[in-house]
Design a protein around this motif. Structure first.
Motif, short mmCIF file in Angstrom:
data_model
loop_
_atom_site.label_atom_id
_atom_site.label_comp_id
_atom_site.label_asym_id
_atom_site.label_seq_id
_atom_site.Cartn_x
_atom_site.Cartn_y
_atom_site.Cartn_z
N PRO A 52 35.99 -31.72 3.64
CA PRO A 52 35.68 -31.72 5.08
C PRO A 52 34.55 -32.69 5.44
O PRO A 52 34.54 -33.25 6.54
CB PRO A 52 35.26 -30.27 5.36
CG PRO A 52 34.95 -29.67 4.03
CD PRO A 52 35.80 -30.39 3.05
N SER B 183 34.70 -35.67 8.27
CA SER B 183 33.71 -35.75 9.33
C SER B 183 33.02 -37.11 9.36
O SER B 183 32.74 -37.65 10.43
CB SER B 183 32.66 -34.65 9.14
OG SER B 183 31.63 -34.75 10.10
N VAL C 120 31.92 -23.10 3.43
CA VAL C 120 32.98 -23.80 4.15
C VAL C 120 34.13 -22.86 4.48
O VAL C 120 34.69 -22.89 5.58
CB VAL C 120 33.49 -25.00 3.32
CG1 VAL C 120 34.64 -25.69 4.02
CG2 VAL C 120 32.36 -25.99 3.07
N THR D 38 33.93 -20.53 7.68
CA THR D 38 33.86 -21.26 8.96
C THR D 38 32.48 -21.85 9.27
O THR D 38 32.31 -22.41 10.36
CB THR D 38 34.30 -20.35 10.16
OG1 THR D 38 33.31 -19.35 10.38
CG2 THR D 38 35.66 -19.75 9.92
N THR E 149 30.00 -24.85 9.08
CA THR E 149 30.26 -26.27 8.86
C THR E 149 29.47 -26.77 7.65
O THR E 149 28.58 -26.10 7.14
CB THR E 149 29.84 -27.09 10.09
OG1 THR E 149 28.43 -26.96 10.28
CG2 THR E 149 30.56 -26.59 11.34
N TRP E 150 29.79 -27.99 7.20
CA TRP E 150 29.11 -28.57 6.05
C TRP E 150 27.62 -28.73 6.30
O TRP E 150 26.83 -28.80 5.35
CB TRP E 150 29.73 -29.91 5.68
CG TRP E 150 29.68 -30.97 6.75
CD1 TRP E 150 30.66 -31.31 7.62
CD2 TRP E 150 28.58 -31.86 7.04
NE1 TRP E 150 30.27 -32.34 8.45
CE2 TRP E 150 28.99 -32.70 8.11
CE3 TRP E 150 27.31 -32.02 6.52
CZ2 TRP E 150 28.15 -33.68 8.66
CZ3 TRP E 150 26.47 -33.01 7.06
CH2 TRP E 150 26.89 -33.81 8.11
N HIS E 151 27.21 -28.78 7.56
CA HIS E 151 25.78 -28.93 7.89
C HIS E 151 24.95 -27.81 7.27
O HIS E 151 23.79 -28.01 6.90
CB HIS E 151 25.59 -28.96 9.41
CG HIS E 151 26.35 -30.04 10.10
ND1 HIS E 151 25.86 -31.32 10.22
CD2 HIS E 151 27.57 -30.04 10.70
CE1 HIS E 151 26.74 -32.07 10.88
NE2 HIS E 151 27.79 -31.32 11.19
#
Length: 503
Positions: free
Chosen positions: A87, A91, A210, A213, A215-217
């Motif tokens: 992901p 992004s 991940v 749900t 995010t990768w942040h």
């Protein structure tokens, strides 16, 4: 042979090489302090309550655990994003190979950081360097999470590695500050286990971040939050561990605990920071008992840990069609289990071998004894690498791949603890420089793995590529084994380094 308290007895023991530099004109040198077995303590503690060797065991363990947690968080932060490379690549609009550089650049700057910070810590103390680096690591980790472009993320990851990886280079010196030689295998093992398992547990957590749900942040926000909770605890409970054992320091009045909890300028009264101090780690490469273990450990860590971490998202997706959380589990569980079981063997075994052989010599300790505990690592680490390569090439069940990773991780943990403890015992006063070297070698070699491992495996087959890596790892272990027989002779021929004899 019974151990007396005379200076003559000390000089025939293994403490001679250090005791002749410490408190040579102090009355404290007249009485040798012994351990529970009646053998001289190495190094000899002073009578100063601020000497870390005299601290209560609970305080030593408190400091050890916090420094170990910092080392854990450094590689945890490095690897938490690994299962989310897919992901993240979407992004950032980058392919998986370029995305992996997000971890690779962190690893490279962690390696460089100790060459800068450790010389400063040798003059101004461990405590201020830890506190400053923790504070900036929190900010750069949060900034990594807030990044929106590939360039921003790479830049902040580099800064995060430079500040957040300080404990990876300075931690072994801190352990050496706190514990006697006969204890170091066990307590250095706690530190090295924390160091390695940070990068091993992270993929499990990253995969589920991940999946659920987030995010990768959040793979960068979460380390920042955890480290932020650590900062006040560290400030309030971790004293300065750098202590001068020079004759000049012995003649001064004892300080107060308040001085040990503040950042008061130079922590080492007989030193000043010089340009040459930043090149001292390179100077230590002159000594075979440092050069050969550093080379062996760097290759072992690169192929026994970084190889799996850097390549897993790409390879497991192609071979097993795994989602991020599945990649995290297949990578993280065997790495962690292998490390934990390996450490149950490593620290205690090396201490036991060292103690038994010292007793057989009437108390004379030799660092080379610890290298005997290295044999399981020399066999199992390459074997684990080969097993994973075979399983990937023939697309065998993922259990086999996990088994190979676990075996390699088991061997790596033994290698890590033995190498750190052995090199620190050979040159205790230069422990910070040696820690810098081990960290630099490990991180820089690991940084390079990301650039060729998958490409080579795709070209010649993962089985052939991984067998090549295993052979290289085995080959660099042979000179280290030679140290068992000639290491002491070489150390005596080279002599002790001419710097930091005041520790």
């Amino acid at each position: 042979m019974a151990f007396g308290h005379s200076r003559k007895d000390v000089e025939i023991s293994s403490i001679d090489s250090e005791s002749k530099h410490v408190h040579s004109n102090s009355s404290q040198a007249a009485e040798v302090k012994l351990d529970k077995r009646g053998m001289p303590l190495v190094p000899q503690p002073t009578s100063d309550p601020l000497d870390p060797l005299n601290w209560s065991l609970w305080l030593k363990i408190l400091v050890l655990l916090q420094v170990s947690l910092l080392a854990f968080l450094a590689l945890f932060s490095a690897s938490l994003i690994t299962p989310a490379f897919v992901p993240l690549s979407v992004s950032l609009h980058k392919d998986l190979t370029e995305t992996a550089y997000v971890t690779s650049v962190f690893i490279a700057f962690v390696g460089a950081s100790s060459l800068f910070w450790n010389p400063i810590a040798n003059v101004y103390g461990r405590r201020p360097i830890y506190i400053i680096s923790i504070s900036i690591a929190i900010a750069t980790s949060a900034a990594s999470g807030a990044s929106r472009t590939y360039g921003e993320l790479i830049a902040f990851r580099a800064l995060n590695g430079f500040f957040g990886g300080v404990a990876l280079g300075l931690g072994s010196a801190t352990v050496t500050d706190l514990f006697f030689e006969h204890q170091r295998g066990f307590y250095m093992g706690i530190y090295t286990l924390s160091l390695i398992t940070g990068g091993h547990i992270a993929p499990i957590a990253g995969g589920y971040i991940v999946k659920n749900t987030l995010t990768w942040h959040w793979c960068f926000y979460i380390p920042a939050i955890i480290t932020a909770f650590m900062l006040p605890l560290f400030i309030l409970t971790v004293p300065e561990t750098l202590y001068s054992h020079s004759a000049e320091r012995a003649q001064r009045p004892y300080g107060s605990w308040m001085e040990n909890m503040t950042m008061r300028g130079r922590a080492h009264s007989t030193r000043s920071l010089k340009l040459i101090d930043f090149f001292r780690p390179i100077q230590m490469l002159m000594y075979p008992s440092v050069l050969l273990p550093t080379l062996y450990y760097s290759v072992s860590f690169g192929y026994g840990s970084i190889l799996f971490i850097i390549t897993s998202a790409n390879i497991f997706l192609k071979v097993y069609k795994y989602k991020p959380y599945q990649t995290g589990v297949l990578l993280g569980v065997p790495l962690t289990v292998g490390s934990v079981v390996g450490e149950l063997v490593a620290g205690g075994l090396s201490d036991w071998i060292s103690e038994k052989r010292a007793l057989a010599r009437s108390g004379v300790r030799k660092p080379e004894d610890r290298l005997l505990a290295l044999f399981p690592a020399i066999v199992l680490l390459p074997l684990g690498i080969i097993i994973e390569g075979v399983c990937l090439t023939h697309k065998l069940h993922a259990t086999g791949t996990g088994f190979g990773i676990a075996i390699a991780s088991f061997g790596l943990q033994i290698a890590t603890t033995v190498v750190y403890t052995y090199t620190a015992e050979c040159y205790r006063q230069q422990a910070a420089e040696i820690g810098s070297l081990l960290n630099f070698g490990r991180q820089i070699f690991g940084f390079g793995v990301g650039f060729y491992a998958v490409k080579l495996g795709t070209k010649v087959g993962f089985q052939n590529a991984w067998i090549t890596f295993a052979f290289i790892n085995f080959a660099v272990s042979l000179p280290v084994l030679a140290l068992i027989f000639v290491g002491e002779k070489w150390r005596k021929a080279m002599g002790q380094p001419g710097f930091h004899r005041d520790l």
